[in-house]
Design a protein around this motif. Structure first.
Motif, PDB file in Angstrom:
ATOM      1  N   ASP A 165     -49.090  23.355 -54.990  1.00 49.94           N
ATOM      2  CA  ASP A 165     -50.039  22.525 -55.718  1.00 49.94           C
ATOM      3  C   ASP A 165     -49.929  22.677 -57.228  1.00 49.94           C
ATOM      4  N   ASP A 166     -49.355  23.782 -57.727  1.00 48.47           N
ATOM      5  CA  ASP A 166     -49.266  23.956 -59.168  1.00 48.47           C
ATOM      6  C   ASP A 166     -48.196  23.083 -59.811  1.00 48.47           C
ATOM      7  N   ILE A 167     -47.188  22.664 -59.043  1.00 47.65           N
ATOM      8  CA  ILE A 167     -46.145  21.802 -59.608  1.00 47.65           C
ATOM      9  C   ILE A 167     -46.270  20.360 -59.118  1.00 47.65           C
ATOM     10  N   TYR A 168     -47.251  20.087 -58.268  1.00 48.37           N
ATOM     11  CA  TYR A 168     -47.481  18.724 -57.785  1.00 48.37           C
ATOM     12  C   TYR A 168     -48.943  18.326 -57.992  1.00 48.37           C
ATOM     13  N   PRO A 169     -49.360  18.098 -59.234  1.00 46.90           N
ATOM     14  CA  PRO A 169     -50.726  17.637 -59.474  1.00 46.90           C
ATOM     15  C   PRO A 169     -50.886  16.198 -58.985  1.00 46.90           C
ATOM     16  N   PRO A 170     -52.120  15.701 -58.901  1.00 47.23           N
ATOM     17  CA  PRO A 170     -52.321  14.298 -58.492  1.00 47.23           C
ATOM     18  C   PRO A 170     -51.536  13.346 -59.380  1.00 47.23           C
ATOM     19  N   THR A 171     -51.072  12.256 -58.793  1.00 46.92           N
ATOM     20  CA  THR A 171     -50.249  11.299 -59.530  1.00 46.92           C
ATOM     21  C   THR A 171     -50.731   9.877 -59.278  1.00 46.92           C
ATOM     22  N   THR A 172     -50.247   8.952 -60.069  1.00 48.53           N
ATOM     23  CA  THR A 172     -50.651   7.554 -59.950  1.00 48.53           C
ATOM     24  C   THR A 172     -50.184   6.978 -58.625  1.00 48.53           C
ATOM     25  N   GLY A 173     -51.066   6.218 -57.984  1.00 45.64           N
ATOM     26  CA  GLY A 173     -50.744   5.627 -56.686  1.00 45.64           C
ATOM     27  C   GLY A 173     -50.472   4.138 -56.777  1.00 45.64           C
ATOM     28  N   LEU A 174     -50.962   3.381 -55.794  1.00 46.78           N
ATOM     29  CA  LEU A 174     -50.683   1.947 -55.708  1.00 46.78           C
ATOM     30  C   LEU A 174     -51.897   1.082 -56.028  1.00 46.78           C
ATOM     31  N   SER A 175     -52.987   1.692 -56.470  1.00 47.19           N
ATOM     32  CA  SER A 175     -54.196   0.923 -56.768  1.00 47.19           C
ATOM     33  C   SER A 175     -54.346   0.746 -58.270  1.00 47.19           C
ATOM     34  N   PRO A 176     -54.485  -0.489 -58.753  1.00 46.68           N
ATOM     35  CA  PRO A 176     -54.684  -0.697 -60.196  1.00 46.68           C
ATOM     36  C   PRO A 176     -56.093  -0.317 -60.621  1.00 46.68           C
ATOM     37  N   ALA A 177     -56.267  -0.096 -61.901  1.00 45.84           N
ATOM     38  CA  ALA A 177     -57.588   0.242 -62.433  1.00 45.84           C
ATOM     39  C   ALA A 177     -58.455  -0.987 -62.622  1.00 45.84           C
ATOM     40  N   MET A 178     -57.811  -2.157 -62.780  1.00 51.50           N
ATOM     41  CA  MET A 178     -58.556  -3.382 -63.054  1.00 51.50           C
ATOM     42  C   MET A 178     -57.679  -4.584 -62.761  1.00 51.50           C
ATOM     43  N   SER A 179     -58.298  -5.734 -62.681  1.00 56.43           N
ATOM     44  CA  SER A 179     -57.556  -6.985 -62.501  1.00 56.43           C
ATOM     45  C   SER A 179     -57.070  -7.487 -63.856  1.00 56.43           C
ATOM     46  N   SER A 180     -56.219  -8.499 -63.854  1.00 57.44           N
ATOM     47  CA  SER A 180     -55.712  -9.045 -65.109  1.00 57.44           C
ATOM     48  C   SER A 180     -56.826  -9.674 -65.936  1.00 57.44           C
ATOM     49  N   SER A 181     -57.771 -10.355 -65.285  1.00 56.51           N
ATOM     50  CA  SER A 181     -58.876 -10.982 -66.018  1.00 56.51           C
ATOM     51  C   SER A 181     -59.758  -9.921 -66.674  1.00 56.51           C
ATOM     52  N   GLU A 182     -60.012  -8.804 -65.981  1.00 55.02           N
ATOM     53  CA  GLU A 182     -60.803  -7.725 -66.566  1.00 55.02           C
ATOM     54  C   GLU A 182     -60.084  -7.114 -67.762  1.00 55.02           C
ATOM     55  N   TRP A 183     -58.780  -6.947 -67.634  1.00 56.60           N
ATOM     56  CA  TRP A 183     -58.016  -6.348 -68.737  1.00 56.60           C
ATOM     57  C   TRP A 183     -58.037  -7.265 -69.961  1.00 56.60           C
ATOM     58  N   PHE A 184     -57.797  -8.561 -69.764  1.00 55.67           N
ATOM     59  CA  PHE A 184     -57.813  -9.486 -70.901  1.00 55.67           C
ATOM     60  C   PHE A 184     -59.214  -9.610 -71.502  1.00 55.67           C
ATOM     61  N   ALA A 185     -60.243  -9.295 -70.703  1.00 55.80           N
ATOM     62  CA  ALA A 185     -61.620  -9.310 -71.218  1.00 55.80           C
ATOM     63  C   ALA A 185     -61.942  -8.073 -72.036  1.00 55.80           C
ATOM     64  N   GLY A 186     -61.044  -7.066 -72.046  1.00 55.39           N
ATOM     65  CA  GLY A 186     -61.239  -5.901 -72.895  1.00 55.39           C
ATOM     66  C   GLY A 186     -61.481  -4.597 -72.164  1.00 55.39           C
ATOM     67  N   LYS A 187     -61.401  -4.562 -70.850  1.00 55.81           N
ATOM     68  CA  LYS A 187     -61.667  -3.326 -70.110  1.00 55.81           C
ATOM     69  C   LYS A 187     -60.507  -2.345 -70.263  1.00 55.81           C
ATOM     70  N   ASP A 188     -60.832  -1.057 -70.392  1.00 53.89           N
ATOM     71  CA  ASP A 188     -59.840   0.023 -70.450  1.00 53.89           C
ATOM     72  C   ASP A 188     -60.164   1.045 -69.365  1.00 53.89           C
ATOM     73  N   ALA A 189     -59.167   1.444 -68.606  1.00 56.69           N
ATOM     74  CA  ALA A 189     -59.379   2.458 -67.570  1.00 56.69           C
ATOM     75  C   ALA A 189     -58.028   2.957 -67.087  1.00 56.69           C
ATOM     76  N   LEU A 190     -58.035   4.191 -66.580  1.00 56.58           N
ATOM     77  CA  LEU A 190     -56.847   4.755 -65.938  1.00 56.58           C
ATOM     78  C   LEU A 190     -56.870   4.399 -64.458  1.00 56.58           C
ATOM     79  N   PRO A 191     -55.731   4.134 -63.862  1.00 60.23           N
ATOM     80  CA  PRO A 191     -55.711   3.820 -62.427  1.00 60.23           C
ATOM     81  C   PRO A 191     -56.043   5.042 -61.588  1.00 60.23           C
ATOM     82  N   PRO A 192     -56.579   4.848 -60.366  1.00 58.32           N
ATOM     83  CA  PRO A 192     -56.853   5.986 -59.482  1.00 58.32           C
ATOM     84  C   PRO A 192     -55.564   6.743 -59.160  1.00 58.32           C
ATOM     85  N   LYS A 193     -55.732   8.004 -58.783  1.00 55.82           N
ATOM     86  CA  LYS A 193     -54.577   8.834 -58.442  1.00 55.82           C
ATOM     87  C   LYS A 193     -54.570   9.143 -56.951  1.00 55.82           C
TER      88      LYS A 193
END
Length: 587
Positions: free
Chosen positions: A368-396
């Motif tokens: 577990d010390d060399i394999y921390p959580p990593t980015t998966g296949l779920s986005p943090a937001m939709s394209s419309s939310e992003w263009f509206a100004g939302k900022d977020a990191l995707p789930p891991k």
């Protein structure tokens, strides 16, 4: 060697392992176009390769499990009218890919593709059918040199063009929603982890950091001063950017930039070597390491980011030069072999070789010390939310769930975030303990002087100093006695002509032969007793017998050792005599 130390790092011994030729992807026709891109892109299922072909541009998609020699005729992804310059996989769907080419027609610039279900290179069909695109994004009047998906928002794409602009596309709407006017040839670009900022390098030797939705640079300043191409990569969730480029003397350089103060690199430009090939930088968020793959040489060197510095770890060396390199997303590596990074490199434009970077450990459980959580296949937001100004990191995702074969277990976006973890500091060199300072000489009293009981440096003085140290740990009710003077069991017998002072806790009165010392002077250690009567010199009666007893014990030990040595000498003489007799008999 005093003061030296070895920097603590679990990746200090990481090494690159090459792959046997039969496990590579052979008989390829990698594009020989001179445009500066990586030629390859990879995800846990497929590998895309810019293909050398006539009759229009194409690229190939290779399923990762189909290794070895490819068939003579394979299905290609055709649709462009000129050579394909760059491709990129959708980070949230392993079957979607986009491509840019040197078409020269606006309607055919950016194409979108879907890998068919059950796609394979080996088919029994008489005619091999090529794959057609599923969408087009028209808008650039000149060639598209780079395409790059947003790492946090779904269906948001950046593309750079020969018209000196970068367009930000909403794929769902099929249109460009923002345009960045660079006014120069774009050499590289990279998104921040939350997809709000974009960094670019260009032919005018400037480093720009863009607020994409505001369509303006938040920083524009000098980068590497050399005439050759430079590259930039955003360092994951850090507010840091790594760049590679050249000096005016054509030395290859590496630089680290603070996004909030990017006027000059942190600690300046670091010279790597004098090789002429461009360095392709790749950042691995899990290991906090930067990998530099040289274009035109076969080496991949890697550095660990620590304390705002790149600490050199090692270098994978190969005699086979590479023109294209791709790095596998973290969720696609082999954790059962302690693989932390996997790269794919082109060799002689005819085959692709995987390179596994491994942490040498014998443990057969999840690390577990060399394999921390990593980015998966779920986005943090939709394209419309992003263009509206939302900022977020995707789930891991939890890497342990992949290791155990339980599928992807989703975690919050801040799980294992490097930004929340304190930076590991290198251990300080161990210093030798400094000797204790010598006690300052005691001030001379202004009232009647006190006569000491022996010459300076004798056994009594040593005992007195030890008694002074021990006095720090005595009970409070004994302090009055110590202030008047104390005796030590290590004191020598006092001469009879020197009187001693007797002080009682109840009535602290000096004995007639001596006068009381002033309070502001430090008394010389003298004998004290709890009784108010005359003090008996108990050194002769208590200390001397114990010393005599110790001396007798030491004498007995010496005598015993002498007897043992004598016995061993006798045995040795007997052995020598026996050896001599044996030699005479044999002679």
């Amino acid at each position: 060697m005093a003061g030296r130390f070895v920097r603590s790092s679990k990746y200090r011994h990481i090494f690159g392992r090459a792959t046997r030729k039969d496990q590579c992807y052979d008989t390829l026709r990698v594009s020989t176009n001179a445009w500066d891109t990586n030629l390859l892109k990879v995800n846990p299922q497929y590998l895309s390769v810019n293909w050398e072909t006539g009759g229009g541009g194409a690229f190939a998609v290779l399923p990762l499990n189909e290794k070895g020699r490819l068939p003579e005729r394979i299905p290609l992804f055709r649709g462009h009218t000129a050579v394909v310059l760059d491709t990129d996989w959708n980070p949230f769907n392993d079957s979607l890919i986009t491509s840019g080419a040197d078409d020269g027609k606006a309607i055919l610039q950016i194409l979108l593709w879907r890998v068919p279900e059950g796609f394979t290179l080996h088919t029994d069909a008489a005619e091999v059918e090529d794959i057609a695109p599923i969408g087009r994004l028209p808008g650039h009047p000149k060639k598209v040199g780079h395409v790059l998906f947003n790492p946090a928002a779904e269906n948001v794409l950046a593309s750079s063009s020969g018209d000196f602009t970068i367009k930000i596309w909403d794929i769902e709407a099929g249109a460009a929603k923002a345009t960045l006017n660079v006014n120069e040839v774009i050499q590289s670009m990279s998104w921040s982890a939350n997809g709000s900022l974009l960094v670019t390098t260009s032919r005018d030797k400037k480093l720009r950091i863009w607020d994409v939705r505001q369509e303006r640079p938040v920083h524009e300043g000098a980068g590497h001063s050399g005439a050759k191409n430079s590259r930039a990569v955003w360092m994951g969730e850090h507010d840091r950017i790594a760049t590679t480029g050249f000096s005016k003397m054509s030395d290859r350089q590496l630089a680290l930039w603070d996004v909030r103060a990017a006027r000059e690199p942190i600690n300046g430009f670091k010279v790597l070597d004098s090789i002429s090939g461009v360095c392709m930088p790749f950042w691995d968020q899990g290991t906090q390491c930067l990998y530099l793959a040289g274009k035109g040489d076969g080496n991949i060197r890697y550095f660990e980011y620590q304390n705002d510095k790149f600490e050199y770890l090692s270098e994978y060396k190969s005699g086979d030069p590479q023109r294209g390199v791709a790095f596998m997303p973290k969720r696609g590596i082999n954790m059962h072999e302690n693989e932390v990074v996997r790269a794919y490199k082109t060799v002689n434009d005819t085959y692709i070789e995987p390179i596994s970077f491994i942490v040498p450990r014998r443990a057969e459980v999840f690390q577990d010390d060399i394999y921390p959580p990593t980015t998966g296949l779920s986005p943090a937001m939709s394209s419309s939310e992003w263009f509206a100004g939302k900022d977020a990191l995707p789930p891991k995702i939890d890497m342990a769930s992949l290791y155990e074969g339980e599928g992807m277990k989703e975690l919050p976006a801040d799980a294992g975030s490097a930004a929340k973890e304190p930076q590991t500091k290198a251990p300080e060199p161990v210093k030798k303990p400094e000797p204790a300072p010598k006690p300052a000489p005691e001030p001379k009293p202004t009232s009647p002087p006190v006569t000491t009981t022996g010459p300076r440096g004798n056994m009594k003085d040593q005992g007195a100093s030890m008694a002074a140290v021990a006095s720090k740990y005595v009970d409070d009710n004994e302090e009055d006695e110590e202030e008047a003077g104390g005796s030590s069991s290590f004191d020598e017998p006092k001469p009879k002509n020197v009187p001693s002072i007797s002080i009682s806790p109840a009535q602290a009165e000096p004995s007639p032969p001596a006068k009381q010392e002033p309070k502001d002077s430090k008394p010389v250690p003298v004998t004290t007793t709890a009784s108010s009567g005359p003090v008996k010199n108990d050194v002769d009666s208590a200390v001397q017998p114990s010393l005599m007893k110790e001396i007798e014990t030491i004498k007995e030990l010496i005598a015993e050792q002498t007897r043992t040595i004598t016995s061993q000498a006798e045995e040795l003489s007997a052995l020598k005599a026996e050896i001599s007799s044996l030699k005479s008999k044999l002679g």
